[in-house]
Design a protein around this motif. Structure first.
Motif, PDB file in Angstrom:
ATOM      1  N   THR A 112    -117.306 -64.649 -16.671  1.00  0.00           N
ATOM      2  CA  THR A 112    -116.626 -65.924 -16.905  1.00  0.00           C
ATOM      3  C   THR A 112    -116.890 -66.346 -18.348  1.00  0.00           C
ATOM      4  OG1 THR A 112    -118.550 -67.196 -16.176  1.00  0.00           O
ATOM      5  CG2 THR A 112    -116.868 -66.706 -14.494  1.00  0.00           C
ATOM      6  N   GLY A 113    -116.206 -67.392 -18.764  1.00  0.00           N
ATOM      7  CA  GLY A 113    -116.461 -67.963 -20.081  1.00  0.00           C
ATOM      8  C   GLY A 113    -115.333 -67.703 -21.052  1.00  0.00           C
ATOM      9  N   PRO A 114    -115.548 -68.137 -22.307  1.00  0.00           N
ATOM     10  CA  PRO A 114    -114.487 -68.068 -23.313  1.00  0.00           C
ATOM     11  C   PRO A 114    -114.016 -66.646 -23.640  1.00  0.00           C
ATOM     12  CG  PRO A 114    -116.437 -69.199 -24.200  1.00  0.00           C
ATOM     13  CD  PRO A 114    -116.746 -68.782 -22.806  1.00  0.00           C
ATOM     14  N   MET A 115    -114.867 -65.652 -23.390  1.00  0.00           N
ATOM     15  CA  MET A 115    -114.483 -64.265 -23.685  1.00  0.00           C
ATOM     16  C   MET A 115    -114.001 -63.542 -22.432  1.00  0.00           C
ATOM     17  SD  MET A 115    -117.439 -63.126 -26.392  1.00  0.00           S
ATOM     18  CE  MET A 115    -116.890 -61.447 -26.325  1.00  0.00           C
ATOM     19  N   PHE A 116    -113.664 -64.300 -21.394  1.00  0.00           N
ATOM     20  CA  PHE A 116    -113.301 -63.696 -20.112  1.00  0.00           C
ATOM     21  C   PHE A 116    -112.294 -62.563 -20.260  1.00  0.00           C
ATOM     22  CE2 PHE A 116    -110.131 -63.314 -16.791  1.00  0.00           C
ATOM     23  CZ  PHE A 116    -110.913 -62.840 -15.750  1.00  0.00           C
ATOM     24  N   GLN A 117    -111.138 -62.842 -20.842  1.00  0.00           N
ATOM     25  CA  GLN A 117    -110.066 -61.844 -20.890  1.00  0.00           C
ATOM     26  C   GLN A 117    -110.502 -60.586 -21.643  1.00  0.00           C
ATOM     27  OE1 GLN A 117    -107.394 -61.910 -19.135  1.00  0.00           O
ATOM     28  NE2 GLN A 117    -106.248 -60.215 -19.998  1.00  0.00           N
ATOM     29  N   THR A 118    -111.144 -60.763 -22.783  1.00  0.00           N
ATOM     30  CA  THR A 118    -111.612 -59.630 -23.576  1.00  0.00           C
ATOM     31  C   THR A 118    -112.611 -58.778 -22.793  1.00  0.00           C
ATOM     32  OG1 THR A 118    -111.289 -60.857 -25.630  1.00  0.00           O
ATOM     33  CG2 THR A 118    -112.817 -58.994 -25.715  1.00  0.00           C
ATOM     34  N   LEU A 119    -113.597 -59.441 -22.203  1.00  0.00           N
ATOM     35  CA  LEU A 119    -114.634 -58.704 -21.480  1.00  0.00           C
ATOM     36  C   LEU A 119    -114.110 -58.106 -20.183  1.00  0.00           C
ATOM     37  CD1 LEU A 119    -117.715 -61.025 -22.050  1.00  0.00           C
ATOM     38  CD2 LEU A 119    -117.116 -58.897 -23.244  1.00  0.00           C
ATOM     39  N   HIS A 120    -113.278 -58.839 -19.479  1.00  0.00           N
ATOM     40  CA  HIS A 120    -112.697 -58.338 -18.235  1.00  0.00           C
ATOM     41  C   HIS A 120    -111.970 -57.009 -18.487  1.00  0.00           C
ATOM     42  CE1 HIS A 120    -111.162 -58.866 -14.146  1.00  0.00           C
ATOM     43  NE2 HIS A 120    -109.949 -58.604 -14.589  1.00  0.00           N
ATOM     44  N   LEU A 121    -111.166 -56.968 -19.521  1.00  0.00           N
ATOM     45  CA  LEU A 121    -110.419 -55.747 -19.854  1.00  0.00           C
ATOM     46  C   LEU A 121    -111.324 -54.652 -20.406  1.00  0.00           C
ATOM     47  CD1 LEU A 121    -107.190 -57.307 -21.409  1.00  0.00           C
ATOM     48  CD2 LEU A 121    -107.447 -56.247 -19.146  1.00  0.00           C
ATOM     49  N   MET A 122    -112.268 -55.033 -21.251  1.00  0.00           N
ATOM     50  CA  MET A 122    -113.186 -54.048 -21.825  1.00  0.00           C
ATOM     51  C   MET A 122    -114.021 -53.390 -20.725  1.00  0.00           C
ATOM     52  SD  MET A 122    -116.073 -54.739 -24.701  1.00  0.00           S
ATOM     53  CE  MET A 122    -116.403 -53.507 -25.940  1.00  0.00           C
ATOM     54  N   PHE A 123    -114.559 -54.210 -19.830  1.00  0.00           N
ATOM     55  CA  PHE A 123    -115.366 -53.671 -18.734  1.00  0.00           C
ATOM     56  C   PHE A 123    -114.520 -52.757 -17.840  1.00  0.00           C
ATOM     57  CE2 PHE A 123    -118.354 -57.661 -18.700  1.00  0.00           C
ATOM     58  CZ  PHE A 123    -118.854 -57.298 -19.945  1.00  0.00           C
ATOM     59  N   MET A 124    -113.264 -53.117 -17.617  1.00  0.00           N
ATOM     60  CA  MET A 124    -112.392 -52.287 -16.787  1.00  0.00           C
ATOM     61  C   MET A 124    -112.196 -50.909 -17.423  1.00  0.00           C
ATOM     62  SD  MET A 124    -108.640 -53.014 -15.082  1.00  0.00           S
ATOM     63  CE  MET A 124    -107.794 -53.286 -16.614  1.00  0.00           C
ATOM     64  N   GLY A 125    -111.960 -50.874 -18.707  1.00  0.00           N
ATOM     65  CA  GLY A 125    -111.813 -49.583 -19.392  1.00  0.00           C
ATOM     66  C   GLY A 125    -113.066 -48.733 -19.263  1.00  0.00           C
ATOM     67  N   MET A 126    -114.201 -49.391 -19.381  1.00  0.00           N
ATOM     68  CA  MET A 126    -115.467 -48.661 -19.293  1.00  0.00           C
ATOM     69  C   MET A 126    -115.740 -48.157 -17.880  1.00  0.00           C
ATOM     70  SD  MET A 126    -117.969 -50.844 -21.761  1.00  0.00           S
ATOM     71  CE  MET A 126    -117.680 -50.867 -23.530  1.00  0.00           C
ATOM     72  N   TYR A 127    -115.552 -49.008 -16.872  1.00  0.00           N
ATOM     73  CA  TYR A 127    -115.865 -48.531 -15.520  1.00  0.00           C
ATOM     74  C   TYR A 127    -114.877 -47.468 -15.057  1.00  0.00           C
ATOM     75  CZ  TYR A 127    -112.573 -51.610 -12.881  1.00  0.00           C
ATOM     76  OH  TYR A 127    -111.476 -52.233 -12.364  1.00  0.00           O
ATOM     77  N   ASN A 128    -113.632 -47.523 -15.509  1.00  0.00           N
ATOM     78  CA  ASN A 128    -112.681 -46.456 -15.157  1.00  0.00           C
ATOM     79  C   ASN A 128    -113.112 -45.124 -15.761  1.00  0.00           C
ATOM     80  OD1 ASN A 128    -110.801 -47.726 -13.447  1.00  0.00           O
ATOM     81  ND2 ASN A 128    -109.756 -48.650 -15.183  1.00  0.00           N
ATOM     82  N   GLU A 129    -113.564 -45.149 -17.009  1.00  0.00           N
ATOM     83  CA  GLU A 129    -114.025 -43.923 -17.659  1.00  0.00           C
ATOM     84  C   GLU A 129    -115.275 -43.398 -16.962  1.00  0.00           C
ATOM     85  OE1 GLU A 129    -115.960 -41.054 -19.852  1.00  0.00           O
ATOM     86  OE2 GLU A 129    -116.867 -43.041 -19.580  1.00  0.00           O
ATOM     87  N   GLN A 130    -116.187 -44.290 -16.601  1.00  0.00           N
ATOM     88  CA  GLN A 130    -117.421 -43.888 -15.932  1.00  0.00           C
ATOM     89  C   GLN A 130    -117.128 -43.285 -14.557  1.00  0.00           C
ATOM     90  OE1 GLN A 130    -119.414 -47.643 -16.116  1.00  0.00           O
ATOM     91  NE2 GLN A 130    -119.731 -47.467 -18.319  1.00  0.00           N
ATOM     92  N   TRP A 131    -116.135 -43.845 -13.863  1.00  0.00           N
ATOM     93  CA  TRP A 131    -115.765 -43.311 -12.548  1.00  0.00           C
ATOM     94  C   TRP A 131    -115.337 -41.848 -12.662  1.00  0.00           C
ATOM     95  CZ3 TRP A 131    -116.744 -44.034  -7.778  1.00  0.00           C
ATOM     96  CH2 TRP A 131    -115.943 -43.456  -6.790  1.00  0.00           C
ATOM     97  N   LEU A 132    -114.559 -41.542 -13.684  1.00  0.00           N
ATOM     98  CA  LEU A 132    -114.131 -40.154 -13.893  1.00  0.00           C
ATOM     99  C   LEU A 132    -115.313 -39.276 -14.290  1.00  0.00           C
ATOM    100  CD1 LEU A 132    -110.771 -40.842 -15.774  1.00  0.00           C
ATOM    101  CD2 LEU A 132    -111.074 -40.186 -13.370  1.00  0.00           C
ATOM    102  N   ALA A 133    -116.223 -39.825 -15.072  1.00  0.00           N
ATOM    103  CA  ALA A 133    -117.388 -39.063 -15.530  1.00  0.00           C
ATOM    104  C   ALA A 133    -118.303 -38.685 -14.370  1.00  0.00           C
ATOM    105  CB  ALA A 133    -118.162 -39.864 -16.572  1.00  0.00           C
ATOM    106  N   VAL A 134    -118.436 -39.566 -13.393  1.00  0.00           N
ATOM    107  CA  VAL A 134    -119.262 -39.276 -12.220  1.00  0.00           C
ATOM    108  C   VAL A 134    -118.812 -37.958 -11.592  1.00  0.00           C
ATOM    109  CG1 VAL A 134    -119.716 -40.042  -9.845  1.00  0.00           C
ATOM    110  CG2 VAL A 134    -119.935 -41.659 -11.718  1.00  0.00           C
TER     111      VAL A 134
END
Length: 164
Positions: free
Chosen positions: A49-71
C-alpha cells in the motif's frame, strides 16, 4: 516368478556421483531460496500500500513471475542430475537462508526485505558455482550465472528505490 532386483540406471555423463550429490545439495538450497523469495514477493505484491502502490505492485509482479519460472528450471536441473527435488514447505523452510516476514511490513520495509532476499539468492547461487565448475558441470554453471545476474539486477533496482 523372478526375484531379480531392479536398480536405477547408472548415470554417466561425466560427473561423478559424489560431485552430483554436492551440486544437488547446493541446488536444493537455491531452489528453497528461490521459492521462499517467490512466496514473499507474491505476498508483498498482494499487500503493498502507499504512494508507490502502482509501481511496486507491478514491479513485484514481474519479479514473482520470473521467480516462478526459475523454480522450475532449478528443480528440473536437480532432476537431471538424478535426484528428487525438494518440494514441501517443510523442506524449503529447512533449506532456505531467507527470513520470513513478521507481520505485514510497510512498503519501504518490503523493499528492504526483498533486497535482502535477492542478495541471499545470489549468494546461494555463487556458493554453488565453484562446486559445479570444479565438476565440469557447465549446464549448472550456466543456470547459476543466469540466476546471479537476475538477482543482482533485481537487488540493484529495489535498492535504488530506497535512496533519498
Amino acid at each position: 516368478m523372478s526375484t531379480k532386483k531392479v536398480t536405477a540406471p547408472i548415470m554417466d555423463f561425466g560427473i561423478s556421483e559424489k560431485d552430483r550429490s554436492k551440486i544437488v545439495d547446493g541446488l536444493s538450497h537455491l531452489l528453497a531460496d528461490t521459492y521462499t523469495l517467490y512466496l514473499k514477493t507474491h505476498n508483498f505484491h498482494w499487500n503493498v500500500t502507499g504512494p508507490m502502490f502502482q509501481t511496486l505492485h507491478l514491479m513485484f509482479m514481474g519479479m514473482y513471475n520470473e521467480q516462478w519460472l526459475a523454480v522450475d528450471l532449478v528443480a528440473e536441473r536437480i532432476r537431471s542430475l538424478g535426484a528428487p527435488a525438494p518440494g514441501t514447505y517443510e523442506q524449503f523452510a529447512a533449506l532456505t537462508a531467507i527470513k520470513a516476514s513478521t507481520g505485514l511490513p510497510n512498503a519501504k520495509e518490503m523493499i528492504r526485505e526483498l533486497v535482502e532476499g535477492q542478495e541471499a539468492v545470489a549468494r546461494t547461487a555463487r556458493a554453488v558455482f565453484p562446486i559445479a565448475e570444479k565438476a565440469n558441470d557447465q549446464p549448472t554453471c550456466d543456470l547459476l550465472t543466469q540466476r546471479m545476474q537476475i538477482h543482482e539486477k533485481n537487488a540493484w533496482m529495489l535498492r535504488s528505490l530506497l535512496e533519498e
